[in-house]
Design an enzyme around this catalytic site. Sequence first.
Site, PDB file in Angstrom:
ATOM      1  N   GLY B  57      55.470 -53.563  -5.266  1.00  0.00           N
ATOM      2  CA  GLY B  57      56.220 -52.613  -4.449  1.00  0.00           C
ATOM      3  C   GLY B  57      55.453 -51.308  -4.504  1.00  0.00           C
ATOM      4  O   GLY B  57      55.105 -50.823  -5.590  1.00  0.00           O
ATOM      5  N   GLN B 204      59.847 -62.572  -2.521  1.00  0.00           N
ATOM      6  CA  GLN B 204      60.490 -61.344  -2.996  1.00  0.00           C
ATOM      7  C   GLN B 204      61.926 -61.240  -2.465  1.00  0.00           C
ATOM      8  O   GLN B 204      62.799 -60.664  -3.121  1.00  0.00           O
ATOM      9  CB  GLN B 204      59.708 -60.098  -2.535  1.00  0.00           C
ATOM     10  N   ASP B 245      53.999 -50.300   2.614  1.00  0.00           N
ATOM     11  CA  ASP B 245      52.956 -50.060   1.628  1.00  0.00           C
ATOM     12  C   ASP B 245      51.971 -48.989   2.076  1.00  0.00           C
ATOM     13  O   ASP B 245      51.279 -48.393   1.249  1.00  0.00           O
ATOM     14  CB  ASP B 245      52.219 -51.371   1.347  1.00  0.00           C
TER      15      ASP B 245
END
Lengths: 354, 354
Positions: B57, B204, B245
């Site tokens: 993350g 995830q 990201d």
Amino acid sequence: MTPMPLAIAAAADKAIVWENDRLYLLDQRVLPAEEVYLEYHGAEDAAEGIRSMVVRGAPAIGITAAFGVVLGARRAWASAGHGWKAALEPGLGALAASRPTAVNLFWAIARMRKVIAGMADDGDPTPRLLREAQAIHAEDVAANRAMGELGAALLGERTRVITHCNAGALATGGYGTALGVIRSAWAAGKLEGVLADETRPWMQGARLTAWELAKDAIPVTLLTDGAAASRLALGDVGWMIVGSDRIAANGDVANKIGTYSLAVNAKYHGVKVMVAAPTSTIDMQLASGKEIPIETRGAEEVLCCGGTRLGAQGAEVWNPVFDVTPAALVDAIVTEKGVVENPTAEKMAELMGR
Amino acid sequence: MTPMPLAIAAAADKAIVWENDRLYLLDQRVLPAEEVYLEYHGAEDAAEGIRSMVVRGAPAIGITAAFGVVLGARRAWASAGHGWKAALEPGLGALAASRPTAVNLFWAIARMRKVIAGMADDGDPTPRLLREAQAIHAEDVAANRAMGELGAALLGERTRVITHCNAGALATGGYGTALGVIRSAWAAGKLEGVLADETRPWMQGARLTAWELAKDAIPVTLLTDGAAASRLALGDVGWMIVGSDRIAANGDVANKIGTYSLAVNAKYHGVKVMVAAPTSTIDMQLASGKEIPIETRGAEEVLCCGGTRLGAQGAEVWNPVFDVTPAALVDAIVTEKGVVENPTAEKMAELMGR
């Protein structure tokens, strides 16, 4: 059903084998790690083989059901003699209840019922019904060969294609629908290679399509279902080619969950969409895709992967096994009777009227 | 790194814990089946914790790197005294090389380097650097709280949302970016529930997002990534909410692979797209998403699932870990400094100029 390796199995990718008066199904739940044939003896266990997905793929389900009728009739004659037709009904019911979406199942049962209706009840029905099941099987392979040629002809130039689920030899009587087009195109020198969605939750792409294509030395690249969009964005994919479990009268297409997502992305990226399916997959009784029954299966298929529980406790699960791609997203439906481009209800009716 | 259950761990979903002068990372590779903290002692093993995805993350990677610098500096002071700055360089290099896509990593290292540059070399640097790392951590949580409010305010009426990957407490210093918006919206009574893509290959969604939301008693429904399109077609989903990201200067968004597919489907179905990310995720050095480095990882991540090899032998694999969603598909970027609707380069520059 006792697992029983067959001599013919090792080199082949035959989903359904009738040998020594017995029905054998390649256990597609354990491919590619294991290649095992299970043996079937009656209509009810053939139905369980369908329900549990030992065999899957709409045409293969239909062929299996036809052989299931043969097994049921043989037992019914042995146990009830002249009363075999009535004794066969529970088995026919079990087959019809095995899975709801693939119309080929109901088409095959109806075809076998028609033969049954025309038969006297005073002789063993098995040989006649076996010939019908074998004809259904052989016709399916012939249809796939024809579709392979028609579909490959649509691929104007050398290109890369993407596929979803497994619409190959394992899903049919042999050769495959979408993979039949791919095999024919490869043989004609028209394919750069094949991209295969892994196809969660059941991984038909990773386990079955990749296995078939690698065996045939056709270059195949696996990717996750969510990765397809960014792969299409690279611009070198000309066609999405898939099979179908049921096509409505207007050309709406039900296929493995994830097909619709891929079709939306195909449209967005200028990739053409081809659906290869025999006319036994077309259901003219249903006006549109909204009416196609969509099977749902257990939450564990999504919560687990590779036999391991991954999903957290406390989550609900949504697990429809199929989705519907509207006709508007389909560039061509390829059948053994011909090709329908930009399908509409009128064009589908014309095809089915031939 | 010795696995070490912590008393504080059981009731929390803290990805990163500094306690007893040690760094602990919750091992996100084994959640939710096991809740285990691993202990870290230096910059190089913190870098390995990032590379191997014990922590993942983008914001969490940045915070971890900051604490990795603290660990590295403490060792460097202990081994090299006044030469600690030079002795720290290899560790800084290891951290910078751990993963290429999340810009928060490089932002955090740059911030720590700035502090280092302003420090004398004749005293233990650890306390000052620790305060900076803890500030980075606390600021991230504060930013998430602010983003939660701003993002929830965009959800005009009570609606259902869909998310992808995990942009929650586990991906950040706490509370989460996308899950922060979801938590704030839930607290405000604005959410029917949350749909969570399982997010192959690393799951995830299934393992981390479902775990976080179920712990908070927020209704979450898991689905496969390919199923999202047909779920959106049902018409009751108002927003897609995800993290990022790295965001380019023009508003193009890099996020977990599959985000772009979901965004294309969101656009097709009239579902709005919200990206929640702190300004430390925005990279004004890159003009567009084409320039964002996209990490690829090993084929085994796609060939395997749940620890089991599923993919057939002989298949190639395409495994980019991220994809890029063009700004044109994004309705709102929510940051701690404010919201940019329908992002363009001009609007992004204005935001970052504040």
